[in-house]
Scaffold this active site. Structure first.
Site, short mmCIF file in Angstrom:
data_model
loop_
_atom_site.label_atom_id
_atom_site.label_comp_id
_atom_site.label_asym_id
_atom_site.label_seq_id
_atom_site.Cartn_x
_atom_site.Cartn_y
_atom_site.Cartn_z
N ASP A 90 0.66 -0.68 0.08
CA ASP A 90 0.11 -0.04 -0.53
C ASP A 90 0.91 0.82 0.46
O ASP A 90 1.82 1.50 1.52
CB ASP A 90 -1.03 0.31 1.21
N HIS A 100 4.20 -7.80 -0.10
CA HIS A 100 4.66 -8.87 -0.79
C HIS A 100 5.18 -8.76 -2.23
O HIS A 100 5.34 -7.79 -2.65
CB HIS A 100 2.82 -8.90 -1.15
N SER A 107 8.80 3.27 5.29
CA SER A 107 9.54 3.53 4.38
C SER A 107 9.30 3.20 3.39
O SER A 107 7.84 3.78 2.92
CB SER A 107 10.93 2.26 4.59
#
Length: 268
Positions: free
Chosen positions: A86, A142, A227
């Site tokens: 995201d 992911h 990050s």
């Protein structure tokens, strides 16, 4: 006067000892009392968290939370490359002769970002996404493709923030911060998932260090505070989604574009 002061504070915050100290506190049980304030401050959608808020034993445990199953759909388009996180798209651009141009006004060389890896030759004219995770975002990473790990590399470094100010005013943040790089071979080539550490990050961790093969959307790693992920594709193997642009927000599993065979010939 404000900018020099902010720059100085940013430089000081990059000290490993300070980051370690703040990291230790965020792992402590005492820090769990900050979770409700943290949720309010960053308007975090806490209802998406896998567990109830009171079940998290520390701020770090909440920050690196998993989501409830099924909340992120993995795009099923044939030959898709999806967002590993995201995030906000800071930059999306063809790589030009080994340089990622204009990331918050700065250019980045692949040689610096990938620490002179011999693998960088295949990315010289590839494509790059710079994906920024704010404190509001879900912080698990992911796999953007189905594939097998060809190599991974840990590059120690600084712990500068990766927010807009630091990315604009501190030189070469993405190449100077700690990085964990996973190279994943897919049907048409390889992608490099460059996970860049940031202020207060005690580490970037693999979800399971023994796993070397992933299906698209499988959990790969996680940050222990906000990050950036730099996602690179090899020369001529990727076409981006036409409606994406810098400033777009993406969810993990959302289509970034399509992978395809390369017409570029690499020498063995």
């Amino acid at each position: 006067m404000a900018k020099p002061l902010l720059r100085l504070m940013t430089e000081l915050s990059s000290r490993k000892w300070l980051s370690r100290m703040m990291g230790r506190y965020s792992h402590s049980r005492m820090s769990r009392h900050l979770i409700p304030a943290f949720i309010r401050m960053y308007q975090i959608p806490a209802h998406e968290a896998e567990k109830d808020i009171h079940e998290y034993r520390s701020l770090n445990e909440f920050f690196s939370r998993r989501l409830k199953i099924g909340l992120r759909a993995i795009d099923e388009t044939t030959d898709a490359m999806v967002s590993p996180v995201d995030a906000t798209v800071s930059t999306m651009t063809p790589i030009q002769a080994g340089t990622i141009l204009n990331v918050k006004g700065q250019d980045y060389s692949l040689a610096d970002l990938l620490a002179q890896s011999p693998r960088m030759e295949n990315y010289i004219n590839g494509f790059a996404f710079v994906l920024y995770l704010s404190p509001t975002d879900y912080h698990r990473i992911h796999s953007p493709v189905s594939g097998v790990q060809t190599e991974n590399e840990h590059l120690p470094g600084k712990v500068y923030p990766v927010n807009d100010f630091a990315m604009t005013h501190i030189r070469s943040v993405l190449s100077r911060n700690e990085r964990l790089i996973t190279y994943i071979a897919h049907e048409y080539g390889e992608v490099a998932v460059v996970k860049v550490g940031a202020m207060n990050v005690s580490s970037i961790r693999y979800a399971d260090e023994n796993v070397k093969e992933w299906q698209i959307g499988d959990e790969l790693a996680y940050f222990e505070f906000g990050s950036t992920v730099v996602l690179l594709t090899e020369d001529g193997t990727f076409t981006p989604r036409g409606d994406l642009k810098p400033g777009s927000t993406v969810k993990m599993g959302e289509l970034l574009g399509l992978l395809h065979p390369s017409e570029v010939k690499h020498h063995a």
